[in-house]
Design a protein around this motif. Sequence first.
Motif, PDB file in Angstrom:
ATOM      1  N   ARG A 220       0.966  -0.917   0.381  1.00 18.58           N
ATOM      2  CA  ARG A 220       0.041  -0.152  -0.627  1.00 18.58           C
ATOM      3  C   ARG A 220       0.818   1.633   0.048  1.00 18.58           C
ATOM      4  NH1 ARG A 220      -5.340   0.343  -1.879  1.00 18.58           N
ATOM      5  NH2 ARG A 220      -6.087  -1.793  -1.081  1.00 18.58           N
ATOM      6  N   ALA A 221       1.904   1.111   1.013  1.00 18.90           N
ATOM      7  CA  ALA A 221       2.882   2.417   0.874  1.00 18.90           C
ATOM      8  C   ALA A 221       3.072   2.342  -0.732  1.00 18.90           C
ATOM      9  CB  ALA A 221       3.856   2.435   1.869  1.00 18.90           C
ATOM     10  N   CYS A 222       3.957   1.392  -1.426  1.00 18.07           N
ATOM     11  CA  CYS A 222       4.335   1.622  -2.304  1.00 18.07           C
ATOM     12  C   CYS A 222       3.488   2.135  -3.013  1.00 18.07           C
ATOM     13  CB  CYS A 222       5.141  -0.043  -3.080  1.00 18.07           C
ATOM     14  SG  CYS A 222       5.665   0.548  -4.485  1.00 18.07           S
ATOM     15  N   MET A 223       1.889   2.247  -3.512  1.00 17.37           N
ATOM     16  CA  MET A 223       0.800   2.462  -4.361  1.00 17.37           C
ATOM     17  C   MET A 223       0.578   3.503  -4.266  1.00 17.37           C
ATOM     18  SD  MET A 223       0.404  -0.280  -6.681  1.00 17.37           S
ATOM     19  CE  MET A 223      -1.272   0.520  -7.470  1.00 17.37           C
ATOM     20  N   MET A 224       1.111   3.907  -2.979  1.00 17.43           N
ATOM     21  CA  MET A 224       0.759   5.165  -2.254  1.00 17.43           C
ATOM     22  C   MET A 224       2.053   6.792  -2.977  1.00 17.43           C
ATOM     23  SD  MET A 224      -2.444   5.554  -0.650  1.00 17.43           S
ATOM     24  CE  MET A 224      -2.269   7.298   0.765  1.00 17.43           C
ATOM     25  N   ARG A 225       2.914   6.012  -3.194  1.00 18.55           N
ATOM     26  CA  ARG A 225       4.071   6.681  -3.694  1.00 18.55           C
ATOM     27  C   ARG A 225       4.175   6.614  -5.085  1.00 18.55           C
ATOM     28  NH1 ARG A 225       6.820   3.938  -0.676  1.00 18.55           N
ATOM     29  NH2 ARG A 225       8.456   2.488  -2.524  1.00 18.55           N
ATOM     30  N   VAL A 226       2.944   5.699  -5.989  1.00 14.24           N
ATOM     31  CA  VAL A 226       3.048   5.639  -7.800  1.00 14.24           C
ATOM     32  C   VAL A 226       3.874   5.007  -7.887  1.00 14.24           C
ATOM     33  CG1 VAL A 226       1.928   6.799  -9.427  1.00 14.24           C
ATOM     34  CG2 VAL A 226       0.969   7.952  -6.827  1.00 14.24           C
ATOM     35  N   ASP A 227       4.279   4.119  -7.321  1.00 14.12           N
ATOM     36  CA  ASP A 227       5.895   3.006  -7.658  1.00 14.12           C
ATOM     37  C   ASP A 227       5.065   1.595  -8.513  1.00 14.12           C
ATOM     38  OD1 ASP A 227       7.620   1.164  -8.101  1.00 14.12           O
ATOM     39  OD2 ASP A 227       8.478   1.901  -5.786  1.00 14.12           O
ATOM     40  N   PHE A 228       5.251   2.109 -10.121  1.00 18.86           N
ATOM     41  CA  PHE A 228       5.212   1.197 -10.315  1.00 18.86           C
ATOM     42  C   PHE A 228       5.566  -0.039 -10.085  1.00 18.86           C
ATOM     43  CE2 PHE A 228       3.773   4.938 -12.484  1.00 18.86           C
ATOM     44  CZ  PHE A 228       2.603   5.108 -12.944  1.00 18.86           C
ATOM     45  N   THR A 229       6.274  -0.291  -9.609  1.00 16.17           N
ATOM     46  CA  THR A 229       7.202  -1.730  -9.424  1.00 16.17           C
ATOM     47  C   THR A 229       6.333  -3.109  -8.373  1.00 16.17           C
ATOM     48  OG1 THR A 229       8.844  -0.726  -7.825  1.00 16.17           O
ATOM     49  CG2 THR A 229       9.309  -1.223 -10.400  1.00 16.17           C
ATOM     50  N   CYS A 230       5.220  -1.940  -7.507  1.00 15.20           N
ATOM     51  CA  CYS A 230       4.904  -2.743  -6.509  1.00 15.20           C
ATOM     52  C   CYS A 230       4.549  -4.111  -7.192  1.00 15.20           C
ATOM     53  CB  CYS A 230       3.543  -1.406  -6.205  1.00 15.20           C
ATOM     54  SG  CYS A 230       4.377   0.020  -6.104  1.00 15.20           S
ATOM     55  N   GLU A 231       4.303  -4.465  -6.428  1.00 17.27           N
ATOM     56  CA  GLU A 231       3.886  -6.475  -6.352  1.00 17.27           C
ATOM     57  C   GLU A 231       2.831  -6.367  -5.107  1.00 17.27           C
ATOM     58  OE1 GLU A 231       6.136  -9.258  -6.916  1.00 17.27           O
ATOM     59  OE2 GLU A 231       7.335  -8.000  -8.605  1.00 17.27           O
ATOM     60  N   PRO A 232       1.518  -6.633  -5.023  1.00 10.77           N
ATOM     61  CA  PRO A 232       0.335  -6.543  -4.142  1.00 10.77           C
ATOM     62  C   PRO A 232       0.763  -8.285  -3.840  1.00 10.77           C
ATOM     63  CG  PRO A 232      -0.435  -6.943  -6.345  1.00 10.77           C
ATOM     64  CD  PRO A 232       1.230  -6.796  -6.833  1.00 10.77           C
ATOM     65  N   PRO A 233       0.427  -8.537  -2.199  1.00 10.54           N
ATOM     66  CA  PRO A 233       0.597  -9.670  -1.066  1.00 10.54           C
ATOM     67  C   PRO A 233      -0.938 -11.202  -1.893  1.00 10.54           C
ATOM     68  CG  PRO A 233      -0.192  -8.685  -0.289  1.00 10.54           C
ATOM     69  CD  PRO A 233      -0.122  -7.921  -1.239  1.00 10.54           C
TER      70      PRO A 233
END
Length: 235
Positions: A220-233
């Motif tokens: 979630r923190a990664c997504m809020m930074r608008v980082d497109f490398t985020c992988e959900p669990p």
Amino acid sequence: MIVGRFLLSGTICIAALAGCAHSEHATGYEKAEPSGFLKDYSKLHAAANETDATLVYFMPDKAKFKSYTKVWLEPVQVWRGEKSDAKDMDKEDADFLSQFLWSKLDEELRKNYVMAQSPGPDVMHLRVGITEAGKSIPVLDNLTAPVSMVLYDGKKSLGGIQPFVGKATIEAEVTDSQTGELLAAAVDRRGGGKYAWKSLHRWGDVEAAYTYWAKKFAWRACMMRVDFTCEPPEE
């Protein structure tokens, strides 16, 4: 003799597959209810889908999230308020679970953030409270699965969590460490996956839930930074 061979093979399978427990999101009547741990519930709302937290809030100005590079993670509390299902947990279990969840959060968050010990201009403050932690019944989960399948026909209970499994509920809030502005908050509940082979100790399902939540917070923190490398669990 046949029974003996069956039990022996079952034991071997369990030993080989131990540690593969997974948890499932609670649905229906057994969704999490506020316990009083959070300072303010007024901004929380029902999640948009069943795989999200039961109640959630994210600050409208998500771009502001990019300015935070550090996380001040408080020691995880076992909340003993009147509405908490964890209020009567004994100290040994409380210490173990709070330390386990804190270590998982720290492990995941430090992959992308500097872990701080005090407030600062670019520091998020994360508070997490355990409000329920129910032990599973390993013997039933691991040795009598065929019987349970017959009794329950592979279905969850009316409340949305499988019978005999461990259950876990937490509440969390993220604030600006200097101003106290609420950045995000959540209330969520998960239960063990009934037919997944799991660790032969009673906290296996709860540990699986904590591991999932730690990864979910980091995502979630990664997504809020608008980082497109985020992988959900994985659910």
